[in-house]
Design a protein around this motif. Structure first.
Motif, mmCIF file in Angstrom:
data_model
loop_
_atom_site.group_PDB
_atom_site.id
_atom_site.type_symbol
_atom_site.label_atom_id
_atom_site.label_comp_id
_atom_site.label_asym_id
_atom_site.label_seq_id
_atom_site.Cartn_x
_atom_site.Cartn_y
_atom_site.Cartn_z
ATOM 1 N N GLU A 62 34.265 43.385 55.702
ATOM 2 C CA GLU A 62 34.437 42.768 54.386
ATOM 3 C C GLU A 62 33.722 43.649 53.377
ATOM 4 O OE1 GLU A 62 32.950 38.816 54.309
ATOM 5 O OE2 GLU A 62 34.515 38.056 55.626
ATOM 6 N N MET A 63 34.435 43.965 52.286
ATOM 7 C CA MET A 63 33.851 44.781 51.221
ATOM 8 C C MET A 63 34.576 44.485 49.926
ATOM 9 S SD MET A 63 35.454 48.562 52.073
ATOM 10 C CE MET A 63 34.905 48.543 53.749
ATOM 11 N N THR A 64 34.066 45.006 48.842
ATOM 12 C CA THR A 64 34.739 44.819 47.565
ATOM 13 C C THR A 64 35.929 45.758 47.483
ATOM 14 O OG1 THR A 64 33.332 46.435 46.464
ATOM 15 C CG2 THR A 64 32.638 44.105 46.359
ATOM 16 N N TRP A 65 36.881 45.371 46.667
ATOM 17 C CA TRP A 65 38.084 46.188 46.470
ATOM 18 C C TRP A 65 37.705 47.565 45.939
ATOM 19 C CZ3 TRP A 65 42.663 47.492 47.627
ATOM 20 C CH2 TRP A 65 43.524 48.117 46.734
ATOM 21 N N HIS A 104 49.765 37.752 41.283
ATOM 22 C CA HIS A 104 49.058 37.337 42.494
ATOM 23 C C HIS A 104 48.754 38.522 43.417
ATOM 24 C CE1 HIS A 104 53.240 37.336 43.882
ATOM 25 N NE2 HIS A 104 52.755 37.467 45.090
ATOM 26 N N LEU A 105 49.325 39.706 43.156
ATOM 27 C CA LEU A 105 49.033 40.877 43.981
ATOM 28 C C LEU A 105 48.011 41.813 43.342
ATOM 29 C CD1 LEU A 105 52.558 41.834 45.333
ATOM 30 C CD2 LEU A 105 50.741 40.596 46.494
ATOM 31 N N ARG A 106 47.670 41.588 42.085
ATOM 32 C CA ARG A 106 46.681 42.434 41.425
ATOM 33 C C ARG A 106 45.303 42.062 41.926
ATOM 34 N NH1 ARG A 106 49.017 41.612 35.422
ATOM 35 N NH2 ARG A 106 51.089 42.376 35.885
ATOM 36 N N ARG A 107 44.438 43.049 41.987
ATOM 37 C CA ARG A 107 43.089 42.802 42.493
ATOM 38 C C ARG A 107 42.047 43.113 41.421
ATOM 39 N NH1 ARG A 107 43.761 42.148 47.825
ATOM 40 N NH2 ARG A 107 45.172 43.462 48.960
ATOM 41 N N ARG A 108 40.982 42.337 41.455
ATOM 42 C CA ARG A 108 39.818 42.640 40.631
ATOM 43 C C ARG A 108 38.904 43.545 41.452
ATOM 44 N NH1 ARG A 108 39.484 37.477 41.351
ATOM 45 N NH2 ARG A 108 37.313 37.681 41.992
ATOM 46 N N ASP A 109 38.125 44.388 40.793
ATOM 47 C CA ASP A 109 37.235 45.303 41.509
ATOM 48 C C ASP A 109 36.194 44.565 42.347
ATOM 49 O OD1 ASP A 109 38.498 47.581 40.699
ATOM 50 O OD2 ASP A 109 37.086 48.044 39.083
ATOM 51 N N ASP A 110 35.795 43.367 41.928
ATOM 52 C CA ASP A 110 34.766 42.637 42.679
ATOM 53 C C ASP A 110 35.350 41.709 43.744
ATOM 54 O OD1 ASP A 110 35.875 40.840 40.901
ATOM 55 O OD2 ASP A 110 33.975 39.878 40.414
ATOM 56 N N GLU A 111 36.671 41.711 43.916
ATOM 57 C CA GLU A 111 37.301 40.857 44.930
ATOM 58 C C GLU A 111 36.922 41.329 46.331
ATOM 59 O OE1 GLU A 111 41.792 39.606 46.384
ATOM 60 O OE2 GLU A 111 41.513 40.555 44.441
ATOM 61 N N ILE A 112 36.607 40.382 47.205
ATOM 62 C CA ILE A 112 36.258 40.708 48.591
ATOM 63 C C ILE A 112 37.543 40.845 49.391
ATOM 64 C CG2 ILE A 112 35.046 39.939 50.677
ATOM 65 C CD1 ILE A 112 33.186 40.653 48.350
ATOM 66 N N VAL A 113 37.660 41.967 50.096
ATOM 67 C CA VAL A 113 38.846 42.242 50.906
ATOM 68 C C VAL A 113 38.426 42.553 52.334
ATOM 69 C CG1 VAL A 113 40.245 43.060 48.964
ATOM 70 C CG2 VAL A 113 38.823 44.680 50.228
ATOM 71 N N ALA A 114 39.359 42.418 53.249
ATOM 72 C CA ALA A 114 39.116 42.714 54.659
ATOM 73 C C ALA A 114 39.764 44.051 54.994
ATOM 74 C CB ALA A 114 39.722 41.616 55.522
#
Length: 134
Positions: A97-100, A58-68
């Protein structure tokens, strides 16, 4: 060069190498070099073993995930670079807001929070922000 055969320790063709390298032996490969008419035998060895714990899924991120991401008002150059990478300013939350992958590219991954699913009573244009430490 072409790899035609890959063997694990204990299989036929690896016995002498297992005696020589022991538990450090990971794999044996046979490579064929047509240009020089040679067969090469290579070994893959463990050279270091250190403790490591994978991040929970649940802490891993995808490159296209939107993050703040919080970017200070005085960081004008960074804000412009973020905007060029497609970041969007959310004034109500005072965050970008941007992608990881964009946050990593800008070198600000340590400032990232995650955009959670908003609470049903939260207006659509105001996503929830949660600070996180991946």
């Amino acid at each position: 060069m072409e790899t035609r055969l890959t063997l694990r320790p204990g299989q036929s063709g690896t016995k002498k190498l297992v005696e020589r390298y022991g538990e450090r032996l990971v794999r044996v490969r046979y490579l064929y070099d047509e240009d020089h008419g040679r067969r090469l035998k290579t070994v893959e060895l463990v050279v270091e073993s250190v403790p490591w714990r994978p991040r929970p899924r649940h802490l891993r991120r995808r490159d296209d995930e939107i993050v703040a991401v919080r970017i200070a008002w005085a960081e004008t150059d960074l804000r412009e670079r973020a905007r060029r990478l497609g970041a969007v300013w959310r004034p109500a939350q005072k965050l970008w807001e941007m992608t990881w992958v964009s946050a990593k590219r800008l070198g600000i991954a340590d400032r990232v929070g995650r955009i959670d699913k908003p609470h049903p009573s939260t207006p659509r244009y105001m996503p929830a922000y949660t600070a996180s430490h991946p």
